[in-house]
Structure formats: C-alpha cells, structure tokens
Design a protein around this motif. Structure first.
Motif, PDB file in Angstrom:
ATOM      1  N   VAL A   1       0.849  -1.186   0.000  1.00 55.29           N
ATOM      2  CA  VAL A   1       0.000   0.000   0.000  1.00 55.29           C
ATOM      3  C   VAL A   1       0.890   1.242   0.000  1.00 55.29           C
ATOM      4  CG1 VAL A   1      -1.799   1.243   1.274  1.00 55.29           C
ATOM      5  CG2 VAL A   1      -1.742  -1.249   1.346  1.00 55.29           C
ATOM      6  N   ALA A   2       0.562   2.200  -0.843  1.00 58.81           N
ATOM      7  CA  ALA A   2       1.244   3.493  -0.836  1.00 58.81           C
ATOM      8  C   ALA A   2       0.414   4.452   0.003  1.00 58.81           C
ATOM      9  CB  ALA A   2       1.385   4.029  -2.256  1.00 58.81           C
ATOM     10  N   ILE A   3       1.058   5.082   0.991  1.00 63.61           N
ATOM     11  CA  ILE A   3       0.357   5.981   1.900  1.00 63.61           C
ATOM     12  C   ILE A   3       1.024   7.354   1.851  1.00 63.61           C
ATOM     13  CG2 ILE A   3      -0.382   6.379   4.282  1.00 63.61           C
ATOM     14  CD1 ILE A   3      -0.249   3.339   4.714  1.00 63.61           C
ATOM     15  N   ARG A   4       0.217   8.385   1.674  1.00 62.26           N
ATOM     16  CA  ARG A   4       0.735   9.750   1.598  1.00 62.26           C
ATOM     17  C   ARG A   4       0.967  10.314   3.008  1.00 62.26           C
ATOM     18  NH1 ARG A   4      -3.477   9.880  -2.210  1.00 62.26           N
ATOM     19  NH2 ARG A   4      -4.684  11.101  -0.747  1.00 62.26           N
ATOM     20  N   ALA A   5       2.021   9.841   3.627  1.00 58.34           N
ATOM     21  CA  ALA A   5       2.463  10.318   4.945  1.00 58.34           C
ATOM     22  C   ALA A   5       3.852   9.733   5.184  1.00 58.34           C
ATOM     23  CB  ALA A   5       1.497   9.881   6.048  1.00 58.34           C
ATOM     24  N   ALA A   6       4.602  10.340   6.069  1.00 61.89           N
ATOM     25  CA  ALA A   6       5.950   9.870   6.398  1.00 61.89           C
ATOM     26  C   ALA A   6       5.890   8.516   7.102  1.00 61.89           C
ATOM     27  CB  ALA A   6       6.644  10.898   7.286  1.00 61.89           C
TER      28      ALA A   6
ATOM     29  N   GLY B   1       6.275  10.626  -2.372  1.00 61.21           N
ATOM     30  CA  GLY B   1       4.940  10.993  -1.924  1.00 61.21           C
ATOM     31  C   GLY B   1       4.556  10.437  -0.567  1.00 61.21           C
ATOM     32  N   GLY B   2       5.440   9.689   0.116  1.00 61.54           N
ATOM     33  CA  GLY B   2       5.091   9.190   1.432  1.00 61.54           C
ATOM     34  C   GLY B   2       5.760   7.893   1.813  1.00 61.54           C
ATOM     35  N   THR B   3       4.937   6.852   2.011  1.00 61.29           N
ATOM     36  CA  THR B   3       5.412   5.583   2.544  1.00 61.29           C
ATOM     37  C   THR B   3       4.937   4.420   1.689  1.00 61.29           C
ATOM     38  OG1 THR B   3       5.341   6.435   4.806  1.00 61.29           O
ATOM     39  CG2 THR B   3       5.286   4.042   4.568  1.00 61.29           C
ATOM     40  N   LYS B   4       5.837   3.488   1.477  1.00 65.71           N
ATOM     41  CA  LYS B   4       5.464   2.191   0.913  1.00 65.71           C
ATOM     42  C   LYS B   4       5.335   1.254   2.104  1.00 65.71           C
ATOM     43  CE  LYS B   4       7.259  -1.709  -1.691  1.00 65.71           C
ATOM     44  NZ  LYS B   4       8.464  -2.253  -2.340  1.00 65.71           N
ATOM     45  N   LEU B   5       4.145   0.704   2.302  1.00 64.93           N
ATOM     46  CA  LEU B   5       3.895  -0.238   3.387  1.00 64.93           C
ATOM     47  C   LEU B   5       3.685  -1.604   2.744  1.00 64.93           C
ATOM     48  CD1 LEU B   5       1.897   0.130   6.550  1.00 64.93           C
ATOM     49  CD2 LEU B   5       1.242  -1.704   5.033  1.00 64.93           C
ATOM     50  N   GLU B   6       4.492  -2.586   3.149  1.00 55.80           N
ATOM     51  CA  GLU B   6       4.355  -3.935   2.611  1.00 55.80           C
ATOM     52  C   GLU B   6       4.122  -4.896   3.760  1.00 55.80           C
ATOM     53  OE1 GLU B   6       6.437  -5.737  -1.006  1.00 55.80           O
ATOM     54  OE2 GLU B   6       7.629  -6.460   0.692  1.00 55.80           O
ATOM     55  N   VAL B   7       3.058  -5.684   3.641  1.00 57.30           N
ATOM     56  CA  VAL B   7       2.694  -6.668   4.657  1.00 57.30           C
ATOM     57  C   VAL B   7       2.798  -8.048   4.030  1.00 57.30           C
ATOM     58  CG1 VAL B   7       0.906  -7.476   6.231  1.00 57.30           C
ATOM     59  CG2 VAL B   7       1.078  -5.039   5.686  1.00 57.30           C
ATOM     60  N   THR B   8       3.596  -8.918   4.645  1.00 57.12           N
ATOM     61  CA  THR B   8       3.711 -10.300   4.199  1.00 57.12           C
ATOM     62  C   THR B   8       3.300 -11.182   5.362  1.00 57.12           C
ATOM     63  OG1 THR B   8       5.570  -9.687   2.772  1.00 57.12           O
ATOM     64  CG2 THR B   8       5.265 -12.034   3.222  1.00 57.12           C
TER      65      THR B   8
ATOM     66  N   TYR C   1      -7.358   5.805   6.874  1.00 56.66           N
ATOM     67  CA  TYR C   1      -7.324   6.475   8.176  1.00 56.66           C
ATOM     68  C   TYR C   1      -6.204   7.516   8.218  1.00 56.66           C
ATOM     69  CZ  TYR C   1      -6.550   7.239  13.137  1.00 56.66           C
ATOM     70  OH  TYR C   1      -6.349   7.826  14.364  1.00 56.66           O
ATOM     71  N   VAL C   2      -5.004   7.118   7.763  1.00 55.32           N
ATOM     72  CA  VAL C   2      -3.867   8.047   7.784  1.00 55.32           C
ATOM     73  C   VAL C   2      -4.103   9.223   6.849  1.00 55.32           C
ATOM     74  CG1 VAL C   2      -1.403   8.296   7.233  1.00 55.32           C
ATOM     75  CG2 VAL C   2      -2.205   6.297   8.506  1.00 55.32           C
ATOM     76  N   GLU C   3      -4.562   8.947   5.630  1.00 59.21           N
ATOM     77  CA  GLU C   3      -4.710  10.004   4.628  1.00 59.21           C
ATOM     78  C   GLU C   3      -5.943  10.857   4.787  1.00 59.21           C
ATOM     79  OE1 GLU C   3      -2.340   7.786   0.954  1.00 59.21           O
ATOM     80  OE2 GLU C   3      -4.504   8.105   0.786  1.00 59.21           O
ATOM     81  N   LYS C   4      -7.048  10.264   5.237  1.00 56.61           N
ATOM     82  CA  LYS C   4      -8.324  10.978   5.240  1.00 56.61           C
ATOM     83  C   LYS C   4      -8.992  11.056   6.598  1.00 56.61           C
ATOM     84  CE  LYS C   4      -8.864   9.645   0.497  1.00 56.61           C
ATOM     85  NZ  LYS C   4      -8.620   8.381  -0.115  1.00 56.61           N
TER      86      LYS C   4
END
Length: 180
Positions: free
Chosen positions: A37-42, A132-139, A171-174
């Motif tokens: 997931v790409a998230i627009r936040a640090a 643009g922010g954070t790449k979050l990867e969940v495995t 939640y983080v973005e909006k």
C-alpha cells in the motif's frame, strides 16, 4: 468439513470486492499473502498510527469482541497484539517478535479463525520512504494442518489482510478508515 467450508464461504463474502488476490504461494501445508500500500504520509507517522491507533482503523467485524478499540499492540519484543473481551477475558492474537520503530514490525501467531485450527503465522510489516510518502508492505506466511489443505484459506486471509491495511491507508490520509 461442511462447517469449515461454510466459514470459508462467509470469509470470502466479507472480503472487500475491490481486493485483488496477492497470494504469493499456497500449498496444502501453508500459504503466503502479500499486500503493498502506498500511503501519503511519512513512515514514522504511518508507524505511529499503525501501532498506537489500531482501534481507529481496524475493522471491528474482524475482532472477537466486535469492538476494534479493544485491540492493542505493545511496542516491544514479546509484546502482545491483544484484544480485551467483555467480562475480563482476552485474546492474544499475535506476539511482537521484532520492532524497528518507523521501519519494521514482525508479529508471530494466528489471526481470527486460524486460531481454531492447527495453524501459526509470521507477519512482517515493512515501511519505507517512497515518493509521496510511505510504501507499506505486509507479508503474512501461515503454516499448519487442515484436512482440506491450508491453501483453502489463502484467498480469504489475503482479502482480510488487504482490507485492514487499506483501512489504515484511508485512516492516515483521510482520517476515516472506510473513506474511499
């Protein structure tokens, strides 16, 4: 066997329609799912909300108590990803086995209905700075025994994992986990 099949069908029906399968592999003895997931936040901000605000973004229909605010993650090794239950009960969903704040969180255990079968898993949540922010990867790799084969749980688990972390993104973005 019919009860287990019905649980899988219900689990699939509850998975979001927009979730695309990200099953990395699946066999009779286990499976691995991955969500990115790409998230627009640090990364630090995403991590803080991931760990400290889980009750604000986790879907309450995927809890034992029906209330996501009963969830907590202890941010330390051997910490508990736990849920308080009414009447003083509780559930240890997973154990924290590795913490690198703002970068990595690794958990060990079985979520939801996987606890009722002979299964265990390892979930790695990695956050990295991206444009643009954070790449979050969940495995999430799960192993165990089920007469029908553990692979029958791969798609339903993938749908739930993808839903949860898409809710974190919203939640983080909006400020609203269900906002699309």
């Amino acid at each position: 066997m019919r009860v287990k099949l019905k649980l899988v069908v219900v689990f699939l029906a509850l998975a979001p329609r927009w979730a695309m399968p990200a099953v990395v592999d699946a066999s009779a003895s286990g499976f691995t799912v991955r969500t990115t997931v790409a998230i627009r936040a640090a990364p630090g901000d995403v991590y803080q909300r991931l760990v400290r605000n889980i009750g604000d973004w986790w879907n309450p229909s995927h809890t034992f108590s029906g209330n996501a605010h009963n969830l907590s993650i202890e941010e330390k090794t051997m910490g508990c990803f736990c849920e308080r239950l009414p009447g003083g009960g509780g559930v240890r969903l997973m154990e924290v086995v590795y913490v690198a704040p703002g970068k990595t969180l690794r958990l060990s255990g079985a979520l939801g209905p996987l606890q009722a079968i002979a299964a265990t898993g390892s979930m790695m949540i990695e956050l990295s700075a991206a444009e643009g922010g954070t790449k979050l990867e969940v495995t999430y790799a799960v192993a165990g025994y089920l007469p029908a084969g553990m692979n029958t749980w791969a798609a339903p688990v993938d749908g739930v994992v993808e839903e949860q972390f898409s809710r974190l993104k919203n939640y983080v973005e909006k400020g609203d986990p269900v906002h699309k």
